[in-house]
Design a protein around this motif. Structure first.
Motif, PDB file in Angstrom:
ATOM      1  N   GLU A  73      -1.045  12.751   4.275  1.00  0.00           N
ATOM      2  CA  GLU A  73      -1.214  12.839   2.822  1.00  0.00           C
ATOM      3  C   GLU A  73      -0.791  14.218   2.316  1.00  0.00           C
ATOM      4  N   LYS A  74      -1.207  15.255   3.001  1.00  0.00           N
ATOM      5  CA  LYS A  74      -0.835  16.615   2.593  1.00  0.00           C
ATOM      6  C   LYS A  74       0.680  16.784   2.602  1.00  0.00           C
ATOM      7  N   LEU A  75       1.319  16.248   3.640  1.00  0.00           N
ATOM      8  CA  LEU A  75       2.774  16.351   3.742  1.00  0.00           C
ATOM      9  C   LEU A  75       3.452  15.628   2.583  1.00  0.00           C
ATOM     10  N   LEU A  76       3.000  14.422   2.269  1.00  0.00           N
ATOM     11  CA  LEU A  76       3.628  13.654   1.200  1.00  0.00           C
ATOM     12  C   LEU A  76       3.400  14.286  -0.166  1.00  0.00           C
ATOM     13  N   LEU A  77       2.250  14.900  -0.364  1.00  0.00           N
ATOM     14  CA  LEU A  77       1.990  15.568  -1.639  1.00  0.00           C
ATOM     15  C   LEU A  77       2.890  16.776  -1.819  1.00  0.00           C
ATOM     16  N   GLU A  78       3.254  17.397  -0.690  1.00  0.00           N
ATOM     17  CA  GLU A  78       4.144  18.553  -0.743  1.00  0.00           C
ATOM     18  C   GLU A  78       5.611  18.131  -0.838  1.00  0.00           C
ATOM     19  N   SER A  79       5.937  17.034  -0.167  1.00  0.00           N
ATOM     20  CA  SER A  79       7.329  16.587  -0.109  1.00  0.00           C
ATOM     21  C   SER A  79       7.359  15.071   0.070  1.00  0.00           C
ATOM     22  N   LYS A  80       7.541  14.383  -1.022  1.00  0.00           N
ATOM     23  CA  LYS A  80       7.479  12.921  -1.020  1.00  0.00           C
ATOM     24  C   LYS A  80       8.732  12.313  -0.400  1.00  0.00           C
ATOM     25  N   SER A  81       8.578  11.122   0.186  1.00  0.00           N
ATOM     26  CA  SER A  81       9.716  10.384   0.717  1.00  0.00           C
ATOM     27  C   SER A  81       9.883   9.095  -0.080  1.00  0.00           C
ATOM     28  N   ASP A  82      10.996   8.380   0.171  1.00  0.00           N
ATOM     29  CA  ASP A  82      11.244   7.116  -0.518  1.00  0.00           C
ATOM     30  C   ASP A  82      10.695   5.920   0.248  1.00  0.00           C
ATOM     31  N   LEU A  83      10.457   6.113   1.545  1.00  0.00           N
ATOM     32  CA  LEU A  83       9.984   5.012   2.382  1.00  0.00           C
ATOM     33  C   LEU A  83       9.261   5.569   3.593  1.00  0.00           C
ATOM     34  N   CYS A  84       8.161   4.924   3.962  1.00  0.00           N
ATOM     35  CA  CYS A  84       7.467   5.228   5.210  1.00  0.00           C
ATOM     36  C   CYS A  84       7.782   4.107   6.189  1.00  0.00           C
ATOM     37  N   LEU A  85       8.484   4.429   7.257  1.00  0.00           N
ATOM     38  CA  LEU A  85       8.833   3.427   8.269  1.00  0.00           C
ATOM     39  C   LEU A  85       7.987   3.650   9.504  1.00  0.00           C
ATOM     40  N   VAL A  86       7.207   2.647   9.861  1.00  0.00           N
ATOM     41  CA  VAL A  86       6.336   2.714  11.030  1.00  0.00           C
ATOM     42  C   VAL A  86       6.797   1.688  12.058  1.00  0.00           C
ATOM     43  N   VAL A  87       6.488   1.962  13.318  1.00  0.00           N
ATOM     44  CA  VAL A  87       6.880   1.054  14.402  1.00  0.00           C
ATOM     45  C   VAL A  87       5.653   0.723  15.248  1.00  0.00           C
ATOM     46  N   GLY A  88       5.684  -0.450  15.857  1.00  0.00           N
ATOM     47  CA  GLY A  88       4.660  -0.797  16.833  1.00  0.00           C
ATOM     48  C   GLY A  88       3.288  -1.001  16.237  1.00  0.00           C
ATOM     49  N   ASP A  89       2.263  -0.567  17.005  1.00  0.00           N
ATOM     50  CA  ASP A  89       0.887  -0.946  16.660  1.00  0.00           C
ATOM     51  C   ASP A  89      -0.155   0.094  17.049  1.00  0.00           C
ATOM     52  N   VAL A  90       0.261   1.357  17.104  1.00  0.00           N
ATOM     53  CA  VAL A  90      -0.707   2.391  17.454  1.00  0.00           C
ATOM     54  C   VAL A  90      -1.483   2.823  16.204  1.00  0.00           C
ATOM     55  N   THR A  91      -2.496   3.650  16.391  1.00  0.00           N
ATOM     56  CA  THR A  91      -3.323   4.111  15.269  1.00  0.00           C
ATOM     57  C   THR A  91      -2.479   4.783  14.195  1.00  0.00           C
ATOM     58  N   SER A  92      -1.476   5.540  14.601  1.00  0.00           N
ATOM     59  CA  SER A  92      -0.608   6.230  13.641  1.00  0.00           C
ATOM     60  C   SER A  92       0.102   5.254  12.721  1.00  0.00           C
ATOM     61  N   THR A  93       0.488   4.093  13.265  1.00  0.00           N
ATOM     62  CA  THR A  93       1.176   3.069  12.485  1.00  0.00           C
ATOM     63  C   THR A  93       0.316   2.648  11.299  1.00  0.00           C
ATOM     64  N   MET A  94      -0.935   2.335  11.573  1.00  0.00           N
ATOM     65  CA  MET A  94      -1.869   1.904  10.540  1.00  0.00           C
ATOM     66  C   MET A  94      -2.198   3.047   9.577  1.00  0.00           C
ATOM     67  N   ALA A  95      -2.528   4.212  10.121  1.00  0.00           N
ATOM     68  CA  ALA A  95      -2.998   5.326   9.295  1.00  0.00           C
ATOM     69  C   ALA A  95      -1.947   5.776   8.292  1.00  0.00           C
ATOM     70  N   CYS A  96      -0.709   5.926   8.739  1.00  0.00           N
ATOM     71  CA  CYS A  96       0.343   6.397   7.827  1.00  0.00           C
ATOM     72  C   CYS A  96       0.719   5.336   6.804  1.00  0.00           C
ATOM     73  N   SER A  97       0.605   4.060   7.173  1.00  0.00           N
ATOM     74  CA  SER A  97       0.870   2.990   6.215  1.00  0.00           C
ATOM     75  C   SER A  97      -0.114   3.043   5.060  1.00  0.00           C
ATOM     76  N   ILE A  98      -1.373   3.258   5.381  1.00  0.00           N
ATOM     77  CA  ILE A  98      -2.402   3.325   4.340  1.00  0.00           C
ATOM     78  C   ILE A  98      -2.143   4.494   3.397  1.00  0.00           C
ATOM     79  N   VAL A  99      -1.844   5.652   3.969  1.00  0.00           N
ATOM     80  CA  VAL A  99      -1.601   6.844   3.136  1.00  0.00           C
ATOM     81  C   VAL A  99      -0.411   6.621   2.219  1.00  0.00           C
ATOM     82  N   ALA A 100       0.685   6.093   2.785  1.00  0.00           N
ATOM     83  CA  ALA A 100       1.892   5.881   1.983  1.00  0.00           C
ATOM     84  C   ALA A 100       1.618   4.942   0.807  1.00  0.00           C
TER      85      ALA A 100
END
Length: 365
Positions: free
Chosen positions: A84-111
């Motif tokens: 979230e801190k990173l995106l607030l500082e520098s937004k992207s146009d798309l969050c692309l996640v792969v697979g099924d690890v905790t990071s996949t879920m967590a970053c999807s929610i933030v985006a």
């Protein structure tokens, strides 16, 4: 178009590597597309040295969120705060996640909470086993994803059954196989090959990591014993996590033909797999690679999120009961292992299809 590529564990980088290549190819063709590689730091892996990135031609991550250890909930919170801190500082146009690890879920929610669309590569796969943390991650991620990239028609159908419209589902194949095919000619012989004087089809590779198999001491002992007793005097090569190695040692599991070694790099491990008689595992991803390489795979699990490896490929799902090992090994050594094929679109071009689709969607507008 600026895309965040999210990786939290070593297999994630293997799935993302061909996407980076495809993006760079599109850039060279004049397309307005760029990426930011984000390592959440979810898993610390000592084998992820500079050589790992060099071997698979992956650039060093632009950002490491340093999520580190802790419980899954602690990791989820740390990843979400950092992303979230990173995106607030520098937004992207798309969050692309792969697979099924905790990071996949967590970053999807933030985006999504910051109104950034999410693309999920390897969407729609299901084990239907809610005791697996990965299954929860898949369900949550797919419930808030915008663009679904699937490995098989069955995964696409799983999404349709959950109410996802066809317009959002793209059957593209498997980026993990892109990486396998890209680097197959570069597999490297590990030290253990010469140390044990191994020969092609003259040994079996084993990997075990799921808590139900390795944390229950008597269960682990029974599994190892059955495998040893029914492996036709062949060496068993077991790249093993240090924690599991301690359990093995504590149980007094020391057989002359059982060779526990440190985890290997990607090129070295797949050299062993490609030249083995068979693989015994409780991994899902390995069964995909053995399917493409035509290596018999015996999976010690009661379910799999990759049924195509059983229905089409070289994998047999035998459950976790040690008594199931003997008949599976008898089938292997009798030469009656099933004939296998490779799932459609597992052709090394999945990442190119994904990038082509993203460009057509023109998400930067």
């Amino acid at each position: 178009m600026k895309i965040d590529l999210i990786a939290g564990a070593r297999p994630n980088f293997m799935k993302i590597a061909p996407l980076i290549d495809a993006i760079r190819k599109a850039q060279n063709e004049g397309q307005n597309i760029n990426f930011r590689l984000i390592h959440t730091g979810q898993h610390y892996d000592k084998n992820m040295s500079d050589s790992f990135f060099e071997q698979l031609r992956i650039p060093q991550p632009h950002v490491n969120l340093g999520a580190g250890g802790g419980t899954q909930s602690e990791q989820t919170a740390t990843i979400m705060i950092g992303y979230e801190k990173l995106l607030l500082e520098s937004k992207s146009d798309l969050c692309l996640v792969v697979g099924d690890v905790t990071s996949t879920m967590a970053c999807s929610i933030v985006a999504q909470k910051l109104h950034i669309p999410v693309a999920h590569v390897e969407a729609g796969i299901r084990s239907y086993d809610w005791t697996m943390p990965e299954e929860i991650n898949r369900l949550v991620t797919d419930s808030i994803t915008n663009y679904f990239f699937t490995t098989t028609p069955e995964a696409s159908e799983n999404l349709r059954k959950s109410g996802i419209p066809d317009i959002s589902i793209y059957w593209v194949g498997n980026t993990m196989i892109d990486t396998l095919l890209m680097h197959r000619s570069r597999f490297q012989k590990p030290k253990i090959w010469d140390e044990l004087n191994l020969s092609k089809k003259g040994y079996i590779v084993m990997t075990l990591h799921r808590p139900g198999n390795v944390d229950e001491e008597e269960k682990l002992k029974s599994l190892i014993t059955e495998i040893i007793e029914n492996s036709n005097n062949l060496p068993l090569i077991f790249p093993v996590h240090p924690r599991t190695a301690k359990i093995l040692f504590g149980l007094g599991i020391q057989y002359r033909r059982l060779h526990t070694i440190d985890p290997l790099g990607y090129l070295e491990f797949n050299y062993l797999v490609e030249n083995s008689l068979a693989v015994i595992t409780d991994s899902g991803g390995i069964s995909e690679e053995t399917t493409v390489m035509g290596i018999p795979c015996i999976t010690l699990r009661n379910n799999t999120e990759r049924p195509e490896t059983v229905e089409i490929g070289s994998n047999e799902l035998i459950g976790t009961d040690p008594s199931a090992i003997k008949p599976a090994m008898e089938k292997l050594f009798s030469g009656n292992w099933k004939k296998c094929g490779v799932p459609e679109l597992w052709d090394g071009k999945s990442a190119e299809r994904i990038v082509e689709i993203l460009i057509k969607l023109n998400l930067a507008q």
